[in-house]
Motif scaffolding. Structure first.
Motif, short mmCIF file in Angstrom:
data_model
loop_
_atom_site.label_atom_id
_atom_site.label_comp_id
_atom_site.label_asym_id
_atom_site.label_seq_id
_atom_site.Cartn_x
_atom_site.Cartn_y
_atom_site.Cartn_z
N GLU A 91 35.33 66.83 7.98
CA GLU A 91 34.48 65.65 8.01
C GLU A 91 33.81 65.43 6.66
OE1 GLU A 91 31.59 65.62 11.14
OE2 GLU A 91 30.45 64.00 10.21
N TRP A 92 33.21 66.47 6.12
CA TRP A 92 32.53 66.32 4.83
C TRP A 92 33.53 66.04 3.72
CZ3 TRP A 92 27.47 65.72 4.00
CH2 TRP A 92 26.61 66.03 5.06
N GLN A 118 36.49 64.65 3.89
CA GLN A 118 37.13 63.34 3.94
C GLN A 118 36.14 62.19 3.82
OE1 GLN A 118 39.88 62.80 7.23
NE2 GLN A 118 40.33 64.98 7.25
N THR A 119 34.97 62.33 4.45
CA THR A 119 34.09 61.17 4.55
C THR A 119 33.05 61.11 3.44
OG1 THR A 119 32.45 62.23 5.97
CG2 THR A 119 34.34 61.21 7.05
N GLU A 120 32.68 62.26 2.86
CA GLU A 120 31.64 62.26 1.84
C GLU A 120 32.15 62.66 0.47
OE1 GLU A 120 28.61 61.13 1.98
OE2 GLU A 120 28.54 60.71 4.12
#
Lengths: 92, 970
Positions: B689-690, B692-694
């Protein structure tokens, strides 16, 4: 069991996906510069609209990739599905 | 024997006789019968007694809409709450009527249940004239078609009629249609298959009944028998691009006084018993109708030998052609009359019609037809009231769903045939298929008649005997009572009266209840609407829904590469997520407490070995791997040297601990991250999540290697000897191989594991048997003892495990399980995330400020540590609790309060016990607890309620054993 169209894999059953909450809420670049209240808003406050809502989803049991979607919170219909590097589409 | 069975006609096989038992009575029937038709052939209408009022009740319909006729099957296998009208007769069947509730078998059901997936362009629900026409149209166009129908054979309404198609009997057309469908490779046609749930995006669940009609092997007289491996029922999970509901219509009764006696039946039902089963449902018949359709029943029954004493038509204007047919048969037609009451106890004996008493043994009723819109409505389709039909019909179109034929309110056969074709062609257009030209079947022209009258009830008489829902014993009086109590919507009336909540889900009563409630409220029924239709359309056994997902197949069971060794050693299991982990290994005569005390003492006194293979393992690679982990862990990872190990804590953005574990730096751009067993999947997802998204700019790649690596901690003061023996190439001295470092080595060739002839590809590229096996050793400890974690490719795990055990034999090496692991780590106050934490606990609360970097400008969660709430002095902190009574065991989850007595509620709570054990090393019990301002309370006495008494406990430093850490290096 809805079908959700993963932008990388195509339509798959919703059980393969995990929900990731509201989209377009970036982590603040410098959290240290935020007041407690501003930080708390980032952590704990999210929109809860009736109607179209831009959300994050991840194809957890498939390609493991995150993507965004505009979904109607009343009808559950997915209006738009777009990659993270794409802009949020105009919603009706 | 079968006094009311006609000598010929119907779909039954008179050449074979079945024996069955109902309510203790031995009876006979034939293949093709339902239990209901076989009972009616003996003149038996009454099946049981109503649930609340104890009134005799009988068979009131010919299929699933019957609100009565609930039975319990006892043989061949007990099954409660089935309908006599839908149970196919088999030889030896034993059943009895029940008042609403039955009994489950008290022995396990040995039958198989399974599930299959199917994908279709077009799913057609219902193989009546509409559905068959639609399926043929789609199949001929080349579409992939699934056609399901709940009956034993195709035909639907035609099975109980005398209709003609293309100049011949309609069932000849049905036979030709099904034969043609069978010739298409891409058509799946399933009979005895009820579509019971219609969900999003063309997803439909259907239940196929596969073996019950074949009887049990001991009872079958000939023909097909059910092979023992064949599943009894199958749930079909059908995903269709377009769903066509062609489910027909249910006849609706009219409510009048004493309308529940055995012998009162829907008119269409009696016609079905006559034409499909060759059974006369009665000899002296009265027909009460509001529409033309029931005239056919009067005429057909009269032609079959019944005496039809009257057709009571509620309409003043009667259909001339039908009346003529009646007159020719001597059937009087009473126009504009109503049935106002009935007589009889076990069976109807007479009908009251406007003061006139007409003796009879069968009263046929028709109040019109309700389109079977259930499956349309379940998928979110809206309904509208059609005043002409007096029924709710599909409203606006819905993407991917259409409704045709009787289910759409089409009344005549010709109309249904055309509508099926039209609907299929409409769907095909949207799916990209081109319908082929073919002749349409032609139905015999129907008899012109009169419009139906919408009549919900006959008001005369006592409302308390005017039954709306027979199964629930709910009457017009109950609806009036609900309205009197202030209910204004049908949903409220339904819940107040329970109408429509029985096995039939209101197939006959639902719309009646709407109509009657609307009348009593003085509002239009269309405005009041109907209750929501929900799955299942008909009852489905839980066994069928469970399918094969039961017992050990309920959830995947994950086992380690050494599982068989644990089994042989008599391990007692603990389920950790989906993993099977040895909890302890009892010796003969040992209970858990004794085994765990022995295992703990063995580890701290000598050496033990644990199968830690279930720990999550994530391979983190890429030029930015160090930066990435630096941002996710609270402590500094970037400075970790290749060859070293660091313990790390991971927090959410809110600063709360979400996982912990060790991180090995394998290379400048490569790390191996160990997570908790239960947190493996979540941590990988969290990292992704981190990433890919941030931080999509970071070049990092994550791979789960949990199952590729087997992990065996060898723990205790003698572990150095064991490791040194098995890996002689490794200098195991503390100086050469210090704490929190790892070393790669190899295990020499002389090992078991697999056949030398196994090709390299089948070994997954692993070394051949005469080559060395790579092994990674790590000096980490989850017990405070000297310990070496042995990591090896799972392929060789068993061989390596056995070598370690053999080498440890002279030191009394003791395999230990998760329970001992927990005791040892608790003595050292190493928290278990999710047991000692609950999502509200920071690293500081755990006394692990040392694991939180003060140098790093950013890591996930850092900002939150400065929130006011995380600075509170009274935050709950991890401490040890030592009961003053050294033998007293504090149950995990116990509340911690001040004491020494219990004050008036509300009682201020200080915290709770998170972990509790008996310590072999301390020879006493101890616990870990989260206690408000716990660190400032060290040395104080607080209290814990245990089994009704308040016991004193001392708050202590969380590390209760070897606080100076003297044992770590052996």
């Amino acid at each position: 069991m809805q079908l959700i169209t993963c932008p990388y894999c195509g339509p798959r059953e919703e059980a393969e996906f995990h929900y990731g909450g509201q989209a377009h809420v970036p982590h603040p670049a410098d959290p240290g510069s935020l007041s407690d209240e501003e930080w708390a808003h980032h952590l704990f406050f999210r929109d809860n609209p009736r109607g179209p809502f831009a959300e994050r989803w991840v194809h957890a049991l498939g390609c493991r990739r995150w993507f965004n979607a505009v979904r109607d919170t009343v009808s559950y219909r997915f209006h738009h599905i777009y990659r993270l590097d794409q802009a949020r589409p105009e919603t009706p | 024997m079968n006094a009311l069975r006609l000598p010929a006609g119907g779909r039954i096989d008179r050449s074979t006789t079945y024996e069955f038992t109902f309510n203790g009575q031995r009876l006979t029937g034939h293949p093709g019968d339902t239990l209901a038709s076989a009972l009616l052939a003996h003149g038996i209408h009454r099946t049981g007694t109503s649930i609340k009022l104890g009134r005799p009740r009988g068979i009131a319909a010919a299929w699933a809409e019957d609100p009565n006729g609930l039975i319990q099957i006892e043989e061949p296998f007990p099954e409660p709450m089935l309908l006599a009208t839908t149970v196919e007769l088999t030889d030896g069947l034993t059943a009895r009527g029940i008042p609403g509730q039955g009994r489950l078998a008290d022995v396990p059901d040995s039958a198989r249940y399974d599930a299959r997936h199917s994908h279709a362009d077009l799913l057609v629900i219902g193989a009546g004239p509409t559905g068959l026409c639609a399926a043929l149209t789609a199949a001929r166009a080349g579409a992939r078609v699934v056609l399901v129908d709940e009956q034993s054979e195709a035909g639907g309404y035609l099975l109980g009629s005398t209709d003609r198609i293309d100049g011949g009997p309609a069932l000849d057309w049905v036979a030709a249609a099904t034969a043609e469908l069978a010739g298409f490779a891409d058509v799946l046609h399933l009979q005895r298959t009820t579509a019971f749930g219609h969900f999003d995006d063309g997803f439909v669940l259907a239940l196929e009944r596969r073996t019950d009609h074949l009887g049990t092997p001991t009872h079958v007289l000939g023909g097909e028998t059910a092979p023992p491996h064949k599943s009894r029922q199958r749930v079909w999970r059908i995903r269709a691009r377009h769903v066509l509901v062609a489910a027909g219509a249910h006849e609706r009764p009219v409510v009048f006084s004493d309308n529940d006696r055995p012998g009162i039946m829907l008119a269409g039902g009696a016609r079905t018993y006559l034409h499909r089963y060759g059974v006369l449902a009665g000899r002296d018949v009265v027909v009460f109708t509001t529409n033309d359709s029931a005239y056919a029943a009067a005429v057909d029954l009269a032609d079959a030998g019944a005496r039809v004493h009257a057709v009571v038509d509620a309409r003043a204007a009667t259909p001339a052609a039908w009346v003529q047919k009646c007159v020719r048969r001597g059937i009087p037609v009473r126009a504009g009359r109503l049935v106002t009451g009935t007589e009889g106890v076990e069976r109807i004996t007479a009908v009251a019609v406007a003061g006139e008493r007409i003796p009879c043994d069968l009263l046929l009723v028709s109040g019109g037809w309700n389109p079977a819109v259930h499956l349309f409505s379940q998928a979110g389709g809206t309904l509208r009231y059609d005043g002409g039909l007096g029924a709710f019909v599909p409203g606006e179109e819905r993407d991917g769903v259409s409704v045709a034929g009787g289910a759409a309110g089409v009344a005549e056969l010709g109309g249904c045939l055309a509508d099926g074709r039209r609907a299929a062609e409409g769907a095909l257009g949207g799916l990209g298929f081109v319908p082929v030209d073919s002749p349409s079947p032609v139905a015999e022209a129907h008899v012109d008649g009169q419009p139906s009258l919408v009549l919900w009830r006959v008001a005369d008489g006592d409302q308390r005997t005017q039954f709306v829902d027979l199964q629930r014993d709910a009457t017009v009086a109950d609806i009036a009572c609900a309205i009197g109590a202030g209910m204004r919507t049908v949903e409220h009336v339904k819940r107040y009266t329970t109408i429509g909540t029985a096995h039939d889900q209101g197939k006959t009563s639902g719309v009646l209840a709407s109509g009657i409630a609307a009348e009593l409220l003085g509002r239009p029924v269309g405005e009041l609407g109907t209750t929501t239709f929900r799955p299942p359309y008909t009852p489905v056994a839980f066994a069928a829904l469970a399918g094969r997902d039961r017992g050990s197949l309920f959830d995947p069971e994950r086992t380690t590469a050494v599982h068989a060794w644990h089994v042989a050693r008599g391990a007692v299991w603990e389920d950790v997520g989906q993993w099977k982990r040895p909890r302890y290994y009892p010796l003969p005569g040992e209970d858990m407490e004794a085994a765990v005390l022995r295992e703990c003492a063995a580890v701290r006194g000598g050496v033990g070995i644990l199968d830690g293979s279930t720990l999550g393992k994530i391979d983190v690679q890429g030029p930015d791997a160090a930066e990435f982990l630096n941002r996710l862990y609270t402590n500094m990872i970037a400075t970790l040297k290749v060859g070293s190990v660091r313990y790390g804590v991971m927090c959410g953005a809110d600063g709360m601990v979400i996982d912990d574990g060790t991180v090995l730096r394998l290379a400048g751009d490569r790390f191996l991250v160990y997570t908790t067993t239960g947190g493996a999947a979540a941590v990988l997802e969290w990292m992704e999540e981190w990433l890919q998204t941030e931080w999509p700019d970071l070049r990092v790649y994550l791979t789960s290697v949990t199952e590729q690596w087997a992990t065996f901690p060898v723990v205790g003061p003698r572990s150095r000897d064991v490791i040194g023996t098995v890996f002689p190439d490794v200098d195991v001295s503390n100086a050469a191989f210090p704490f929190m470092t790892w070393r790669d080595t190899v295990l020499g060739s002389n090992r078991s594991g697999h056949d030398a002839s196994t090709p390299r590809s089948a070994r997954g590229g692993r070394p051949a048997p005469d080559q060395d096996v790579p092994v990674r050793l790590a000096r980490v400890s989850f017990s405070g003892e000297l310990a070496y974690e042995v990591n090896v490719d799972s392929w060789y795990a068993r061989a390596v495990w056995e070598r370690l055990v053999a080498a440890g034999e002279r030191h009394g090496i003791t395999p230990y399980g998760t329970e001992t692991m927990h005791v040892l780590r608790a003595e050292k106050a190493y928290p278990i995330v999710g047991q000692d934490t609950d999502g509200t606990v920071t690293p500081h609360d755990l006394g692990m400020s040392w694991a939180v970097s003060k140098k790093k400008p950013f890591f996930v969660g850092k900002r939150s540590f400065h929130r006011a709430d995380n600075q509170r002095a009274d935050r709950k902190q991890l401490v040890a609790l030592l009961p003053v009574d050294r033998n007293l065991f504090l149950p995990e989850g116990s509340q911690v309060i001040e004491g020494p007595s219990v004050p008036e509620p509300p009682i201020p709570m200080l915290g709770h016990v998170t972990s509790s054990y008996r310590s072999a090393a301390l020879e006493r019990t101890f616990a870990l607890a989260l206690v408000k301002a716990g660190r400032t309370r060290i040395g104080e006495t607080v209290h814990v309620p245990v089994a009704g008494a308040l016991v004193p406990v001392e708050v202590a430093e969380p590390v209760v054993f070897d606080p100076e850490g003297a044992r770590r290096d052996g």
